[in-house]
Design an enzyme around this catalytic site. Structure first.
Site, mmCIF file in Angstrom:
data_model
loop_
_atom_site.group_PDB
_atom_site.id
_atom_site.type_symbol
_atom_site.label_atom_id
_atom_site.label_comp_id
_atom_site.label_asym_id
_atom_site.label_seq_id
_atom_site.Cartn_x
_atom_site.Cartn_y
_atom_site.Cartn_z
ATOM 1 N N GLU A 105 -0.936 -4.947 6.818
ATOM 2 C CA GLU A 105 -1.141 -5.674 8.082
ATOM 3 C C GLU A 105 -2.360 -5.166 8.852
ATOM 4 O O GLU A 105 -2.843 -5.834 9.765
ATOM 5 C CB GLU A 105 0.128 -5.593 8.949
ATOM 6 C CG GLU A 105 0.406 -4.261 9.627
ATOM 7 C CD GLU A 105 1.030 -3.196 8.716
ATOM 8 O OE1 GLU A 105 1.127 -3.420 7.493
ATOM 9 O OE2 GLU A 105 1.418 -2.132 9.241
ATOM 10 N N HIS B 110 -0.238 0.020 4.697
ATOM 11 C CA HIS B 110 -0.173 -0.961 5.786
ATOM 12 C C HIS B 110 -1.073 -2.168 5.519
ATOM 13 O O HIS B 110 -2.185 -2.235 6.077
ATOM 14 C CB HIS B 110 -0.636 -0.307 7.091
ATOM 15 C CG HIS B 110 0.289 0.733 7.624
ATOM 16 N ND1 HIS B 110 1.367 0.430 8.416
ATOM 17 C CD2 HIS B 110 0.294 2.068 7.477
ATOM 18 C CE1 HIS B 110 1.997 1.540 8.752
ATOM 19 N NE2 HIS B 110 1.374 2.552 8.187
ATOM 20 N N CYS C 57 5.438 1.158 5.027
ATOM 21 C CA CYS C 57 5.455 2.556 5.479
ATOM 22 C C CYS C 57 6.832 2.946 6.009
ATOM 23 O O CYS C 57 7.771 3.023 5.224
ATOM 24 C CB CYS C 57 4.329 2.802 6.473
ATOM 25 S SG CYS C 57 3.911 4.553 6.588
HETATM 26 N N1 GLN Z 1 5.730 9.166 8.864
HETATM 27 C C1 GLN Z 1 6.495 8.039 9.322
HETATM 28 C C2 GLN Z 1 7.977 8.211 8.972
HETATM 29 O O1 GLN Z 1 8.323 9.086 8.281
HETATM 30 C C3 GLN Z 1 5.966 6.737 8.755
HETATM 31 C C4 GLN Z 1 4.540 6.516 9.218
HETATM 32 C C5 GLN Z 1 4.103 5.068 9.276
HETATM 33 O O2 GLN Z 1 4.934 4.146 9.304
HETATM 34 N N2 GLN Z 1 2.809 4.863 9.353
HETATM 35 O O3 GLN Z 1 8.801 7.469 9.415
#
Ligand code: GLN
Length: 197
Positions: free
Chosen positions: A178, A176, A67
């Protein structure tokens, strides 16, 4: 971070947090977790890790970003708002990513994905204000895309979007792994990349 450490340990890796340049120097691979990529940019500066990390990645350090971690590993972040603090990605992965790409109305969802290299059944993917990968360079292998199913239909054109990639020793997922307890297959996949170096 705690969930990544636990999943790595369950994958047979010796996992430890990295907060200082000396700790970075001691690892054979690194996981960049989720969070907020603008904040991560600032924290990497504050802890004097940005340049050392960028250099180790350029020298071939295996890395896995989930992410916001995927955003940090990218070469380019699309559509940055000049009014907001910038994300300064580390450029370890030849991709352009779009932040918060799945829409503002319903920005979290879960689905099951086919993941190249993980053959014993689909991977359950949890997306939380996730990015997607919009452009990939020649050396980048696409490992997973969002399937067309009831969970993803209509979500800002989610179906077909690229959400897992690999370029050499660098792995990234928009979701994710994890957070899915009892399934360490993506972390095991990364541990194998690290061991193979
Ligand atoms: N929206 C976040 C970003 O742009 C990422 C979200 C996440 O890591 N769950 O950095």
């Amino acid at each position: 971070m705690a969930e990544h450490l636990a999943a790595l340990e369950r994958s047979g890796a010796d996992a430890r947090p990295v907060r200082r340049p000396e700790e970075l120097a001691a690892v054979h691979g690194i996981v960049l977790p989720g969070g907020e990529s603008t904040t991560m940019t600032r924290l990497l500066d504050t802890f004097e890790l940005y340049e050392p990390l960028r250099e180790r990645l350029a020298a071939g350090l295996p890395a896995f970003g989930s992410c916001a971690g995927m955003i940090m590993l990218a070469r380019e972040v699309l559509d940055q708002d000049p009014q907001l603090p910038a994300v300064r990605p580390l450029g370890a992965l030849d991709v352009a990513v779009r932040r918060n790409a799945f829409g503002r109305q319903v920005d979290s969802f879960e689905t099951d994905l086919e993941f190249t290299g993980i053959t014993d059944g689909p991977v359950h993917a949890v997306f939380i204000r996730a990015p997607w990968v919009e452009k990939v360079g020649d050396g980048v292998e696409v490992l997973a895309s969002v399937p067309e199913d009831p969970d993803t239909t209509g979500r800002g054109g989610a179906a077909g979007r690229i959400v897992a990639v690999r370029q050499g020793p660098v792995l990234a997922t928009a979701f994710h792994p994890e957070l899915v307890s009892g399934d360490e297959r993506v972390h095991r996949y990364f541990a194998q990349i690290v061991r193979a170096q």
